[in-house]
Design a protein around this motif. Structure first.
Motif, PDB file in Angstrom:
ATOM      1  N   ILE A   1     -30.425  -8.575 -17.741  1.00 55.34           N
ATOM      2  CA  ILE A   1     -30.676  -7.400 -18.585  1.00 55.34           C
ATOM      3  C   ILE A   1     -30.354  -6.118 -17.824  1.00 55.34           C
ATOM      4  O   ILE A   1     -29.677  -5.219 -18.348  1.00 55.34           O
ATOM      5  N   LEU A   2     -30.832  -6.021 -16.579  1.00 54.34           N
ATOM      6  CA  LEU A   2     -30.596  -4.812 -15.786  1.00 54.34           C
ATOM      7  C   LEU A   2     -29.119  -4.631 -15.426  1.00 54.34           C
ATOM      8  O   LEU A   2     -28.600  -3.505 -15.461  1.00 54.34           O
ATOM      9  N   GLU A   3     -28.440  -5.712 -15.098  1.00 56.70           N
ATOM     10  CA  GLU A   3     -27.006  -5.604 -14.779  1.00 56.70           C
ATOM     11  C   GLU A   3     -26.220  -5.189 -16.026  1.00 56.70           C
ATOM     12  O   GLU A   3     -25.257  -4.438 -15.938  1.00 56.70           O
ATOM     13  N   SER A   4     -26.649  -5.672 -17.197  1.00 60.33           N
ATOM     14  CA  SER A   4     -26.015  -5.250 -18.446  1.00 60.33           C
ATOM     15  C   SER A   4     -26.213  -3.750 -18.664  1.00 60.33           C
ATOM     16  O   SER A   4     -25.291  -3.050 -19.092  1.00 60.33           O
ATOM     17  N   MET A   5     -27.412  -3.259 -18.349  1.00 61.56           N
ATOM     18  CA  MET A   5     -27.674  -1.829 -18.458  1.00 61.56           C
ATOM     19  C   MET A   5     -26.712  -1.039 -17.579  1.00 61.56           C
ATOM     20  O   MET A   5     -26.141  -0.027 -18.004  1.00 61.56           O
ATOM     21  N   VAL A   6     -26.509  -1.499 -16.348  1.00 65.13           N
ATOM     22  CA  VAL A   6     -25.607  -0.807 -15.427  1.00 65.13           C
ATOM     23  C   VAL A   6     -24.189  -0.764 -15.995  1.00 65.13           C
ATOM     24  O   VAL A   6     -23.523   0.271 -15.950  1.00 65.13           O
TER      25      VAL A   6
ATOM     26  N   THR B   1     -24.182  10.973 -13.894  1.00 67.86           N
ATOM     27  CA  THR B   1     -23.810  10.427 -12.591  1.00 67.86           C
ATOM     28  C   THR B   1     -24.738   9.253 -12.283  1.00 67.86           C
ATOM     29  O   THR B   1     -25.922   9.286 -12.630  1.00 67.86           O
ATOM     30  N   ILE B   2     -24.176   8.232 -11.665  1.00 69.20           N
ATOM     31  CA  ILE B   2     -24.947   7.028 -11.335  1.00 69.20           C
ATOM     32  C   ILE B   2     -24.865   6.812  -9.833  1.00 69.20           C
ATOM     33  O   ILE B   2     -23.781   6.772  -9.256  1.00 69.20           O
TER      34      ILE B   2
ATOM     35  N   VAL C   1     -29.582   3.006 -24.312  1.00 65.78           N
ATOM     36  CA  VAL C   1     -29.355   1.950 -23.321  1.00 65.78           C
ATOM     37  C   VAL C   1     -30.599   1.729 -22.461  1.00 65.78           C
ATOM     38  O   VAL C   1     -31.035   0.595 -22.254  1.00 65.78           O
ATOM     39  N   THR C   2     -31.194   2.807 -21.947  1.00 70.30           N
ATOM     40  CA  THR C   2     -32.311   2.645 -21.013  1.00 70.30           C
ATOM     41  C   THR C   2     -33.597   2.209 -21.715  1.00 70.30           C
ATOM     42  O   THR C   2     -34.301   1.332 -21.213  1.00 70.30           O
TER      43      THR C   2
ATOM     44  N   TYR D   1     -28.899  12.196 -14.298  1.00 69.62           N
ATOM     45  CA  TYR D   1     -28.816  11.509 -13.012  1.00 69.62           C
ATOM     46  C   TYR D   1     -29.507  10.158 -13.140  1.00 69.62           C
ATOM     47  O   TYR D   1     -30.680  10.096 -13.497  1.00 69.62           O
ATOM     48  N   VAL D   2     -28.762   9.102 -12.842  1.00 73.65           N
ATOM     49  CA  VAL D   2     -29.305   7.745 -12.880  1.00 73.65           C
ATOM     50  C   VAL D   2     -29.299   7.216 -11.457  1.00 73.65           C
ATOM     51  O   VAL D   2     -28.281   7.287 -10.765  1.00 73.65           O
TER      52      VAL D   2
END
Length: 117
Positions: free
Chosen positions: A88-93, A108-109, A42-43, A3-4
């Motif tokens: 960086i965070l948007e790339s992670m998403v 699941t996100i 990724v995280t 769960y993200v």
């Protein structure tokens, strides 16, 4: 299931201020679970990139099967760093969504929106 939760700040713009990852995919046995490995890469890579590329050390709690990362309030006032952190965070998403698109039974996100800091 992994769960993200992505937390975005409102009202100015939906910028990411934190994320939480918890659980295990159970796609395969530990050590061979490519979904868990991908999400972890990724995280953890995101956390390390924020620190290495901006000098900002995110507030974090990490243990097996759990990761909670928050960008400190003071990092949100330095525009250049804040913009880099957002990329960086948007790339992670995008990377996590790609994993979810292919292995949706195991990850699941969810995105939540929060008023203010």
């Amino acid at each position: 299931m992994i769960y993200v939760t992505i937390k975005r700040q409102l009202p100015d713009s939906p910028q990411i201020v934190s994320f939480v990852v918890e659980g295990h995919a159970e796609y395969d046995v530990p050590g061979k679970d490519l979904v868990c490995a991908a999400v972890s890469a990724v995280t953890f890579g995101t956390y390390n990139s924020i620190e290495s590329l901006t000098g900002v050390v995110p507030i974090h709690d990490m243990e097996r099967g759990f990761m909670d990362v928050t960008i400190p309030e003071n990092a949100r006032t330095v525009t250049e760093n804040w913009n880099k952190i957002q990329v960086i965070l948007e790339s992670m998403v995008v990377m996590l969504q790609t994993i979810a698109d292919n292995y949706g039974d195991y990850i699941t996100i969810e995105t939540i929106y929060h008023e203010g800091g």
